[in-house]
Design a protein around this motif. Structure first.
Motif, PDB file in Angstrom:
ATOM      1  N   VAL A  81       0.370  -0.944  -0.036  1.00 28.27           N
ATOM      2  CA  VAL A  81       0.132  -0.264   0.066  1.00 28.27           C
ATOM      3  C   VAL A  81       0.332   0.887   0.081  1.00 28.27           C
ATOM      4  CG1 VAL A  81      -1.325   1.040   1.599  1.00 28.27           C
ATOM      5  CG2 VAL A  81      -2.131  -1.424   1.566  1.00 28.27           C
ATOM      6  N   ILE A  82       2.129   1.151   0.671  1.00 25.03           N
ATOM      7  CA  ILE A  82       2.503   2.490   1.002  1.00 25.03           C
ATOM      8  C   ILE A  82       3.394   2.666  -0.916  1.00 25.03           C
ATOM      9  CG2 ILE A  82       5.335   3.418   1.154  1.00 25.03           C
ATOM     10  CD1 ILE A  82       3.677   2.235   4.591  1.00 25.03           C
ATOM     11  N   ILE A  83       3.620   1.493  -1.308  1.00 27.91           N
ATOM     12  CA  ILE A  83       4.833   1.801  -2.606  1.00 27.91           C
ATOM     13  C   ILE A  83       3.567   2.260  -3.288  1.00 27.91           C
ATOM     14  CG2 ILE A  83       5.601   0.605  -4.560  1.00 27.91           C
ATOM     15  CD1 ILE A  83       6.626  -1.518  -2.579  1.00 27.91           C
ATOM     16  N   THR A  84       2.412   1.857  -3.468  1.00 26.32           N
ATOM     17  CA  THR A  84       1.436   2.161  -4.319  1.00 26.32           C
ATOM     18  C   THR A  84       1.013   3.553  -4.307  1.00 26.32           C
ATOM     19  OG1 THR A  84       0.277  -0.329  -4.226  1.00 26.32           O
ATOM     20  CG2 THR A  84      -1.473   2.148  -5.159  1.00 26.32           C
ATOM     21  N   VAL A  85       1.142   4.148  -2.870  1.00 25.36           N
ATOM     22  CA  VAL A  85       0.632   5.810  -2.570  1.00 25.36           C
ATOM     23  C   VAL A  85       1.393   6.506  -3.317  1.00 25.36           C
ATOM     24  CG1 VAL A  85      -0.333   7.279  -0.496  1.00 25.36           C
ATOM     25  CG2 VAL A  85      -0.999   5.237  -0.623  1.00 25.36           C
ATOM     26  N   VAL A  86       2.921   6.248  -2.983  1.00 25.19           N
ATOM     27  CA  VAL A  86       4.566   6.876  -2.881  1.00 25.19           C
ATOM     28  C   VAL A  86       3.877   6.260  -5.038  1.00 25.19           C
ATOM     29  CG1 VAL A  86       6.369   7.302  -3.204  1.00 25.19           C
ATOM     30  CG2 VAL A  86       4.905   6.322  -1.140  1.00 25.19           C
ATOM     31  N   GLU A  87       3.706   5.875  -5.556  1.00 21.46           N
ATOM     32  CA  GLU A  87       3.856   5.434  -6.935  1.00 21.46           C
ATOM     33  C   GLU A  87       2.859   6.550  -7.912  1.00 21.46           C
ATOM     34  OE1 GLU A  87       4.099   2.060 -10.110  1.00 21.46           O
ATOM     35  OE2 GLU A  87       2.639   1.720  -8.619  1.00 21.46           O
ATOM     36  N   LEU A  88       1.769   6.583  -7.232  1.00 21.47           N
ATOM     37  CA  LEU A  88       0.754   7.339  -7.121  1.00 21.47           C
ATOM     38  C   LEU A  88       1.049   8.689  -7.427  1.00 21.47           C
ATOM     39  CD1 LEU A  88      -2.210   7.885  -8.483  1.00 21.47           C
ATOM     40  CD2 LEU A  88      -3.017   7.863  -6.238  1.00 21.47           C
ATOM     41  N   VAL A  89       1.729   9.709  -6.195  1.00 24.42           N
ATOM     42  CA  VAL A  89       1.860  10.500  -5.753  1.00 24.42           C
ATOM     43  C   VAL A  89       3.034  11.202  -6.811  1.00 24.42           C
ATOM     44  CG1 VAL A  89       2.839  11.896  -4.042  1.00 24.42           C
ATOM     45  CG2 VAL A  89       1.180  10.776  -3.523  1.00 24.42           C
ATOM     46  N   ALA A  90       4.568  10.172  -6.515  1.00 17.90           N
ATOM     47  CA  ALA A  90       5.249  10.486  -7.934  1.00 17.90           C
ATOM     48  C   ALA A  90       4.072  10.483  -9.660  1.00 17.90           C
ATOM     49  CB  ALA A  90       6.455   9.705  -7.558  1.00 17.90           C
ATOM     50  N   GLY A  91       4.232   9.533  -9.526  1.00 18.55           N
ATOM     51  CA  GLY A  91       3.457   9.338 -11.196  1.00 18.55           C
ATOM     52  C   GLY A  91       2.798  10.840 -11.002  1.00 18.55           C
ATOM     53  N   LEU A  92       1.760  11.425 -10.124  1.00 21.13           N
ATOM     54  CA  LEU A  92       1.388  12.281 -10.577  1.00 21.13           C
ATOM     55  C   LEU A  92       2.180  13.682 -10.988  1.00 21.13           C
ATOM     56  CD1 LEU A  92      -2.128  12.328  -8.466  1.00 21.13           C
ATOM     57  CD2 LEU A  92      -1.585  12.027 -10.951  1.00 21.13           C
ATOM     58  N   VAL A  93       2.874  13.632  -9.980  1.00 18.00           N
ATOM     59  CA  VAL A  93       4.561  14.691 -10.310  1.00 18.00           C
ATOM     60  C   VAL A  93       5.174  13.975 -11.534  1.00 18.00           C
ATOM     61  CG1 VAL A  93       6.328  15.914  -9.034  1.00 18.00           C
ATOM     62  CG2 VAL A  93       4.190  15.235  -8.297  1.00 18.00           C
ATOM     63  N   VAL A  94       5.628  13.474 -11.387  1.00 17.88           N
ATOM     64  CA  VAL A  94       6.849  13.122 -12.523  1.00 17.88           C
ATOM     65  C   VAL A  94       5.718  13.336 -13.954  1.00 17.88           C
ATOM     66  CG1 VAL A  94       8.608  11.197 -12.551  1.00 17.88           C
ATOM     67  CG2 VAL A  94       8.424  12.393 -10.660  1.00 17.88           C
ATOM     68  N   ASN A  95       4.938  12.225 -14.089  1.00 14.42           N
ATOM     69  CA  ASN A  95       4.240  11.596 -15.746  1.00 14.42           C
ATOM     70  C   ASN A  95       3.433  12.463 -15.836  1.00 14.42           C
ATOM     71  OD1 ASN A  95       5.769   9.601 -15.682  1.00 14.42           O
ATOM     72  ND2 ASN A  95       4.623   8.583 -14.156  1.00 14.42           N
ATOM     73  N   VAL A  96       2.695  12.717 -15.202  1.00 11.43           N
ATOM     74  CA  VAL A  96       1.583  14.018 -15.634  1.00 11.43           C
ATOM     75  C   VAL A  96       1.846  15.443 -15.032  1.00 11.43           C
ATOM     76  CG1 VAL A  96      -0.992  14.539 -14.836  1.00 11.43           C
ATOM     77  CG2 VAL A  96       0.033  11.900 -14.645  1.00 11.43           C
ATOM     78  N   TRP A  97       1.834  15.682 -14.522  1.00 10.03           N
ATOM     79  CA  TRP A  97       2.443  17.170 -13.987  1.00 10.03           C
ATOM     80  C   TRP A  97       3.459  17.910 -14.746  1.00 10.03           C
ATOM     81  CZ3 TRP A  97       5.187  19.816  -9.711  1.00 10.03           C
ATOM     82  CH2 TRP A  97       5.386  21.427 -10.198  1.00 10.03           C
ATOM     83  N   LEU A  98       4.759  16.574 -14.952  1.00  9.62           N
ATOM     84  CA  LEU A  98       6.285  16.811 -14.932  1.00  9.62           C
ATOM     85  C   LEU A  98       6.594  16.749 -16.558  1.00  9.62           C
ATOM     86  CD1 LEU A  98       8.442  17.154 -12.296  1.00  9.62           C
ATOM     87  CD2 LEU A  98       7.845  18.906 -13.835  1.00  9.62           C
ATOM     88  N   GLY A  99       5.392  15.686 -17.409  1.00  5.04           N
ATOM     89  CA  GLY A  99       5.123  15.385 -18.518  1.00  5.04           C
ATOM     90  C   GLY A  99       6.522  14.207 -18.738  1.00  5.04           C
ATOM     91  N   LEU A 100       7.145  13.446 -18.156  1.00  3.61           N
ATOM     92  CA  LEU A 100       7.987  12.745 -18.329  1.00  3.61           C
ATOM     93  C   LEU A 100       7.668  11.436 -19.128  1.00  3.61           C
ATOM     94  CD1 LEU A 100      10.977  14.113 -15.071  1.00  3.61           C
ATOM     95  CD2 LEU A 100      10.716  14.889 -17.625  1.00  3.61           C
ATOM     96  N   GLY A 101       7.145  10.426 -18.599  1.00  5.39           N
ATOM     97  CA  GLY A 101       6.924   9.653 -19.186  1.00  5.39           C
ATOM     98  C   GLY A 101       7.451   8.249 -18.639  1.00  5.39           C
ATOM     99  N   VAL A 102       8.025   8.522 -17.538  1.00  2.15           N
ATOM    100  CA  VAL A 102       8.707   7.728 -16.566  1.00  2.15           C
ATOM    101  C   VAL A 102       7.731   6.457 -16.705  1.00  2.15           C
ATOM    102  CG1 VAL A 102      10.025   6.433 -14.596  1.00  2.15           C
ATOM    103  CG2 VAL A 102      10.354   9.328 -15.665  1.00  2.15           C
ATOM    104  N   TRP A 103       6.945   5.991 -16.606  1.00  5.04           N
ATOM    105  CA  TRP A 103       6.074   4.918 -16.764  1.00  5.04           C
ATOM    106  C   TRP A 103       4.524   5.644 -17.035  1.00  5.04           C
ATOM    107  CZ3 TRP A 103       7.260   6.805 -11.538  1.00  5.04           C
ATOM    108  CH2 TRP A 103       6.124   7.043 -10.972  1.00  5.04           C
ATOM    109  N   ASP A 104       4.093   4.079 -17.674  1.00  3.91           N
ATOM    110  CA  ASP A 104       2.421   4.411 -18.048  1.00  3.91           C
ATOM    111  C   ASP A 104       1.997   2.916 -18.009  1.00  3.91           C
ATOM    112  OD1 ASP A 104      -0.149   4.916 -18.978  1.00  3.91           O
ATOM    113  OD2 ASP A 104       0.972   5.328 -20.774  1.00  3.91           O
ATOM    114  N   TYR A 105       1.354   2.775 -16.958  1.00  2.80           N
ATOM    115  CA  TYR A 105       0.344   1.262 -16.434  1.00  2.80           C
ATOM    116  C   TYR A 105      -1.091   1.613 -17.405  1.00  2.80           C
ATOM    117  CZ  TYR A 105       3.959   0.897 -13.055  1.00  2.80           C
ATOM    118  OH  TYR A 105       4.270   0.527 -11.861  1.00  2.80           O
ATOM    119  N   SER A 106      -1.461   2.505 -18.330  1.00  4.13           N
ATOM    120  CA  SER A 106      -2.657   2.532 -18.882  1.00  4.13           C
ATOM    121  C   SER A 106      -3.705   1.654 -20.118  1.00  4.13           C
ATOM    122  CB  SER A 106      -3.007   4.157 -20.205  1.00  4.13           C
ATOM    123  OG  SER A 106      -2.255   4.049 -20.538  1.00  4.13           O
TER     124      SER A 106
END
Length: 139
Positions: free
Chosen positions: A67-92
């Motif tokens: 659960v901890i990893i998933t929450v950190v991954e969500l927050v990091a993904g929203l910052v790194v992938n969505v907000w900054l647009g770096l596309g580090v991972w995409d589970y879509s």
């Protein structure tokens, strides 16, 4: 206080390094942000039995860790992938994903990873920092 911060920083470095290597072996590449994400997850997972009793079984600790990893991954993904647009991972492309940043499949994969992280963190804390010798129950 200074010793505590040095310990946490040391564990963050260990966790970041270990996770970065895991990503290189799993995906063949990584991103510098994953060093920080992995290190943060490692420190947070390592804190489970510092804040909860050792009698809490490794199964429960591992689920909490996932659960901890998933929450950190969500927050990091929203910052790194969505907000900054770096596309580090995409589970879509995976079923049961949320905004392409977390997925049920990866939550399940985080359970054994969290278990390994718990064991490594406890061993490092015992060997390097003289903390309590690790001992576990299953449930």
């Amino acid at each position: 206080m200074k010793k505590h911060l040095i310990k946490l920083f040391s564990l963050l470095l260990w966790g970041g390094f270990i996770y970065y290597i895991i990503e290189l072996m799993w995906r063949g590449h990584s991103h510098p942000s994953m060093f920080l994400v992995g290190g943060l997850c490692f420190v947070l997972i390592g804190g489970i039995n510092n804040y909860l009793p050792w009698s809490l079984g490794i199964v429960q600790q591992s689920l909490i860790g996932a659960v901890i990893i998933t929450v950190v991954e969500l927050v990091a993904g929203l910052v790194v992938n969505v907000w900054l647009g770096l596309g580090v991972w995409d589970y879509s492309g995976l079923p049961l994903n949320f905004m392409g940043q977390i997925s049920l499949l990866f939550f399940v994969l985080w359970i054994p990873l969290a278990t390994v992280g718990i064991f490594i963190d406890d061993w490092l804390r015992y060997k390097l920092f003289g903390e309590e010798k690790p001992h576990y129950t299953i449930f």
